[in-house]
Design an enzyme around this catalytic site. Structure first.
Site, PDB file in Angstrom:
ATOM      1  CG  ASP A  14      -1.791   1.182   1.344  1.00  0.00           C
ATOM      2  OD1 ASP A  14      -2.344   1.604   0.314  1.00  0.00           O
ATOM      3  OD2 ASP A  14      -1.925   1.731   2.451  1.00  0.00           O
ATOM      4  CG  ASP A  16      -1.758   7.362   0.563  1.00  0.00           C
ATOM      5  OD1 ASP A  16      -0.746   7.942   0.126  1.00  0.00           O
ATOM      6  OD2 ASP A  16      -2.843   7.309  -0.043  1.00  0.00           O
ATOM      7  N   GLY A  64      -7.826   3.578   3.284  1.00  0.00           N
ATOM      8  CA  GLY A  64      -7.652   2.458   2.367  1.00  0.00           C
ATOM      9  C   GLY A  64      -8.739   2.297   1.331  1.00  0.00           C
ATOM     10  NE  ARG A  67     -10.463  11.387  -4.533  1.00  0.00           N
ATOM     11  CZ  ARG A  67     -10.177  11.684  -5.804  1.00  0.00           C
ATOM     12  NH1 ARG A  67     -11.077  12.304  -6.545  1.00  0.00           N
ATOM     13  NH2 ARG A  67      -9.028  11.365  -6.335  1.00  0.00           N
ATOM     14  CB  SER A 142      -4.187   7.529  -3.963  1.00  0.00           C
ATOM     15  OG  SER A 142      -3.954   8.849  -4.414  1.00  0.00           O
ATOM     16  CG  ASN A 144      -4.017  12.525  -6.380  1.00  0.00           C
ATOM     17  OD1 ASN A 144      -4.269  13.056  -7.455  1.00  0.00           O
ATOM     18  ND2 ASN A 144      -4.815  12.650  -5.323  1.00  0.00           N
ATOM     19  CG  ASP A 200      -1.775   2.274   6.584  1.00  0.00           C
ATOM     20  OD1 ASP A 200      -2.046   3.393   7.045  1.00  0.00           O
ATOM     21  OD2 ASP A 200      -2.026   1.950   5.406  1.00  0.00           O
TER      22      ASP A 200
END
Length: 250
Positions: A14, A16, A64, A67, A142, A144, A200
């Site tokens: 992952d 972030d 996780g 959006r 994401s 991004n 996470d």
């Protein structure tokens, strides 16, 4: 020496909260977005304003997830159901996609202002995995992801990227469904049981377990080691560097 079972030949990370510290920026952007929306909603409906909690609200409903799923899940926890709208809704639209796009605008502003920080232990682990000949992919909800990976200087350490853009193009369901992890494993040419997941987020750990992956590493950045184990992590560490020393967080 990497803290993984011998049958693991690939690592799916992952982004972030595992490789980069953008989880903090994401959470701040969610807080700014949701608090403004909730304040407006409370005024319009004659209700008390109860702010977004960046601890349990983030971990339970947002972290996780894609959006739009994060918007939908969190607002549903407050008894709020918005129309879906369209992916290109303007950020001022009171739709699921509009609120999500509002958050993304705030996130990009914060990334531009604050930059992207990596977890040093994760970079050390990535280098060790590369030296050991393990295949490596980043799997993120994401949209991004590409920009964040480039800004963090991790491009050369990651062979495959499956992110929100790829998921939308291929119709892949987001975490807690395992679709994006399965796609990354396929691109690397490995079976799920040969791959380790590094997550996470509770939704990400759940996805790793649901996909039948060979090993799931929970990365505890916020004091939720017990929950990570309950959702299916085989081991939990506070930093990936601990795997290089054989430590396992309580």
């Amino acid at each position: 020496m990497l803290g993984l079972p011998a049958h693991v030949t690939a690592c799916l990370f992952d982004l972030d909260g595992v490789l980069t510290q953008t989880a903090r920026v994401h959470n701040a952007a969610w807080a700014e977005t949701f608090d403004a929306f909730l304040r407006q909603w409370a005024t319009a409906h004659g209700q008390p304003f109860v702010p977004y909690d960046p601890g349990p609200d983030y971990n339970r409903y947002v972290d996780g997830r894609p959006r739009a799923d994060g918007v939908r899940t969190f607002l549903a926890s407050r008894g709020i159901n918005l129309p879906e709208g369209a992916p290109d809704d303007p950020p001022e639209a009171n739709t699921v996609n509009g609120v999500g796009n509002r958050k993304n605008d705030i996130l990009l502003r914060r990334i531009h202002t604050d930059g992207v920080q990596v977890y040093d232990g994760s970079v050390t682990y990535l280098h060790a995995a590369a030296r050991a000949g393990l295949r490596r992919a980043v799997v993120s909800a994401s949209a991004n992801c590409r920009d964040v990976v480039a800004s963090a200087g991790l491009e050369d350490l990651l062979e495959v990227r499956v992110d929100g853009v790829v998921a939308a193009q291929r119709g892949l369901r987001g975490k807690p469904h395992p679709d994006t992890f399965l796609a990354a494993a396929e691109q690397l040419g490995v079976k799920p049981e040969q791959a380790a997941i590094f997550e996470d987020a509770l939704a990400g750990v759940e996805a790793g377990r649901a996909g039948g992956f060979g090993f799931v590493v929970g990365v505890d950045r916020v004091g939720q080691a017990t929950a990570l184990r309950e959702y299916g992590a085989d081991t939990v560490v506070a930093d990936l560097a601990e795997l290089l020393t054989g430590r396992d967080a309580a």
